[in-house]
Design a protein around this motif. Structure first.
Motif, PDB file in Angstrom:
ATOM      1  N   UNK A   1       0.831  -1.204   0.000  1.00 41.97           N
ATOM      2  CA  UNK A   1       0.000   0.000   0.000  1.00 41.97           C
ATOM      3  C   UNK A   1       0.866   1.255   0.000  1.00 41.97           C
ATOM      4  N   UNK A   2       0.341   2.317  -0.613  1.00 44.10           N
ATOM      5  CA  UNK A   2       1.040   3.595  -0.519  1.00 44.10           C
ATOM      6  C   UNK A   2       0.498   4.377   0.676  1.00 44.10           C
ATOM      7  N   UNK A   3       0.869   5.639   0.793  1.00 42.98           N
ATOM      8  CA  UNK A   3       0.481   6.432   1.962  1.00 42.98           C
ATOM      9  C   UNK A   3      -1.028   6.631   2.069  1.00 42.98           C
ATOM     10  N   UNK A   4      -1.745   6.480   0.987  1.00 45.84           N
ATOM     11  CA  UNK A   4      -3.192   6.682   0.992  1.00 45.84           C
ATOM     12  C   UNK A   4      -3.970   5.402   1.294  1.00 45.84           C
ATOM     13  N   UNK A   5      -3.299   4.268   1.264  1.00 44.80           N
ATOM     14  CA  UNK A   5      -3.950   2.989   1.511  1.00 44.80           C
ATOM     15  C   UNK A   5      -4.344   2.820   2.963  1.00 44.80           C
ATOM     16  N   UNK A   6      -5.333   1.963   3.202  1.00 41.62           N
ATOM     17  CA  UNK A   6      -5.796   1.697   4.566  1.00 41.62           C
ATOM     18  C   UNK A   6      -5.970   0.196   4.769  1.00 41.62           C
ATOM     19  N   UNK A   7      -5.664  -0.255   5.978  1.00 42.05           N
ATOM     20  CA  UNK A   7      -5.854  -1.660   6.329  1.00 42.05           C
ATOM     21  C   UNK A   7      -6.472  -1.764   7.714  1.00 42.05           C
ATOM     22  N   UNK A   8      -7.538  -2.570   7.823  1.00 36.48           N
ATOM     23  CA  UNK A   8      -8.203  -2.829   9.103  1.00 36.48           C
ATOM     24  C   UNK A   8      -7.983  -4.295   9.466  1.00 36.48           C
ATOM     25  N   UNK A   9      -7.549  -4.539  10.690  1.00 31.51           N
ATOM     26  CA  UNK A   9      -7.293  -5.900  11.141  1.00 31.51           C
ATOM     27  C   UNK A   9      -8.185  -6.272  12.311  1.00 31.51           C
ATOM     28  N   UNK A  10      -8.921  -7.382  12.179  1.00 26.72           N
ATOM     29  CA  UNK A  10      -9.817  -7.859  13.239  1.00 26.72           C
ATOM     30  C   UNK A  10      -9.164  -9.000  14.020  1.00 26.72           C
ATOM     31  N   UNK A  11      -9.303  -8.977  15.335  1.00 26.40           N
ATOM     32  CA  UNK A  11      -8.949 -10.131  16.163  1.00 26.40           C
ATOM     33  C   UNK A  11      -9.502  -9.937  17.563  1.00 26.40           C
TER      34      UNK A  11
ATOM     35  N   UNK B   1      -0.365  -7.848  20.670  1.00 24.54           N
ATOM     36  CA  UNK B   1       1.083  -7.656  20.806  1.00 24.54           C
ATOM     37  C   UNK B   1       1.762  -7.581  19.444  1.00 24.54           C
ATOM     38  N   UNK B   2       1.023  -7.920  18.390  1.00 27.03           N
ATOM     39  CA  UNK B   2       1.600  -7.927  17.049  1.00 27.03           C
ATOM     40  C   UNK B   2       1.154  -6.741  16.194  1.00 27.03           C
ATOM     41  N   UNK B   3       0.440  -5.792  16.795  1.00 34.27           N
ATOM     42  CA  UNK B   3      -0.059  -4.638  16.039  1.00 34.27           C
ATOM     43  C   UNK B   3       1.113  -3.821  15.500  1.00 34.27           C
ATOM     44  N   UNK B   4       1.161  -3.582  14.193  1.00 37.09           N
ATOM     45  CA  UNK B   4       2.267  -2.800  13.630  1.00 37.09           C
ATOM     46  C   UNK B   4       2.125  -1.312  13.945  1.00 37.09           C
ATOM     47  N   UNK B   5       3.236  -0.665  14.129  1.00 37.73           N
ATOM     48  CA  UNK B   5       3.228   0.781  14.365  1.00 37.73           C
ATOM     49  C   UNK B   5       3.150   1.467  13.008  1.00 37.73           C
ATOM     50  N   UNK B   6       1.949   1.558  12.493  1.00 42.75           N
ATOM     51  CA  UNK B   6       1.749   2.072  11.137  1.00 42.75           C
ATOM     52  C   UNK B   6       0.432   2.858  11.113  1.00 42.75           C
ATOM     53  N   UNK B   7       0.498   4.111  10.718  1.00 38.75           N
ATOM     54  CA  UNK B   7      -0.688   4.979  10.730  1.00 38.75           C
ATOM     55  C   UNK B   7      -1.760   4.517   9.747  1.00 38.75           C
ATOM     56  N   UNK B   8      -1.393   3.664   8.791  1.00 37.30           N
ATOM     57  CA  UNK B   8      -2.363   3.181   7.810  1.00 37.30           C
ATOM     58  C   UNK B   8      -3.154   1.991   8.332  1.00 37.30           C
ATOM     59  N   UNK B   9      -2.769   1.488   9.501  1.00 39.80           N
ATOM     60  CA  UNK B   9      -3.388   0.285  10.064  1.00 39.80           C
ATOM     61  C   UNK B   9      -4.294   0.621  11.240  1.00 39.80           C
ATOM     62  N   UNK B  10      -5.493   0.034  11.242  1.00 40.72           N
ATOM     63  CA  UNK B  10      -6.433   0.191  12.354  1.00 40.72           C
ATOM     64  C   UNK B  10      -6.761  -1.186  12.894  1.00 40.72           C
TER      65      UNK B  10
END
Length: 305
Positions: free
Chosen positions: A47-57, A64-73
């Motif tokens: 993904x580029x800077x405009x991309x978004x990713x949502x992770x469910x769990x 503990x595995x959440x990435x430090x990435x502003x594009x990730x929720x």
């Protein structure tokens, strides 16, 4: 002191599933089975800077595995609430691709305190969300004989489901079942012991986590979450869930009842991307034996929906 990442499995069919998502750099994606974050990290790499990713769990360990990435929720929830959260974040109907890897991670099987594996003598828990709900021990000690027989037959596909349920109920009349493996030992012949135990534990795990109903609910909600042309990529590991996914993608329902249009074409909200199911390569199975039962199915939401 920083918390270390919890060791999960290497994602199964990683390349094939990402290719199936057909990732657009500025697109919106959902990983409904975040786990160790293996698939999510690779999606973020594309993904580029405009991309978004949502992770469910719903599993606390996954956090503990959440990435430090502003594009990730990160969404701390079961994927059965997919639509509600996507609507809350303002992306319902705008998702370009959704990935579901339905397998139980190596982390869960290898953690003796979680009770997912018959290799350990730990407590019979099996909850994906350890903060709520009944455990497998609760089920074997409280369900009626008929309820136990049904779940072992439906979710474990066990021919001895009724006999097994009867033995459990008779055993707990004497005292609460504490050593589950010892109680069911008479059923475990040496030649098929592992297969039998795997079926028993699978049945209990599915019941504890209400997996089949949650899967149905999530799949139905993809119709409201994906945009027309959006991709749905699902990896299954046993025949029960694979049958649901296969039927839903092919016919739009879980029974596999095909409705045809005037020209004889099957009516479905999806267009199958891979008509033939994708399975792991011999090399991957040798590298990761737990991938041997995996099946990958890919479909695209019909532009006419």
């Amino acid at each position: 002191m920083e918390e270390k990442e919890v060791c999960y499995h290497v994602p199964v069919m990683l390349h094939e599933s990402l290719e199936g998502l057909d990732i657009q750099p500025s697109g919106v994606y959902v990983d409904v089975t975040f786990g160790g974050g293996g698939h999510s990290r690779e999606i973020l790499n594309r993904l580029n800077d405009e991309g978004e990713l949502y992770g469910f769990d719903q599993d606390a360990d996954a956090e503990k595995n959440i990435p430090a990435d502003s594009r990730f929720v990160f969404v701390r929830s079961n994927f059965r609430y997919l639509y509600n959260f996507m609507r809350y974040h303002g992306v319902a109907g705008e998702v370009d691709g959704l990935l579901a890897d339905l397998g139980v991670s190596s982390h869960h099987f290898d953690d003796k305190d979680r009770g997912f594996s018959f290799r350990f003598d730990g407590a019979l828990d099996m909850r994906m969300n350890t903060r709520a709900g009944q455990t497998a021990a609760d089920i074997v000690n409280t369900y009626t004989e008929e309820q136990l027989a049904d779940l072992f037959y439906l979710y474990g596909e066990l021919k001895v489901a009724r006999k097994l349920a009867s033995v459990l109920v008779r055993s707990r009349e004497i005292k609460k079942i504490a050593d589950f493996l010892e109680v069911i030992k008479p059923f475990t012949g040496k030649d098929k012991e592992k297969k039998f135990l795997a079926q028993v534990f699978q049945a209990l795990r599915i019941e504890v986590n209400d997996e089949m109903r949650a899967l149905r609910e999530m799949l139905q909600q993809t119709l409201q979450v994906l945009k027309p042309g959006g991709r749905l990529v699902v990896i299954t590991y046993h025949s029960l869930e694979d049958r649901l996914v296969k039927n839903f993608l092919k016919t739009g329902n879980f029974e596999g009842k095909a409705e045809q249009d005037f020209f004889g074409n099957i009516r479905s909200p999806f267009r199958l991307v891979n008509n033939k199911v994708i399975v792991p390569s011999d090399e991957e199975i040798e590298r990761n034996p737990r991938s041997r039962s995996a099946k990958l199915r890919i479909a695209e939401l019909d532009n006419r929906v």
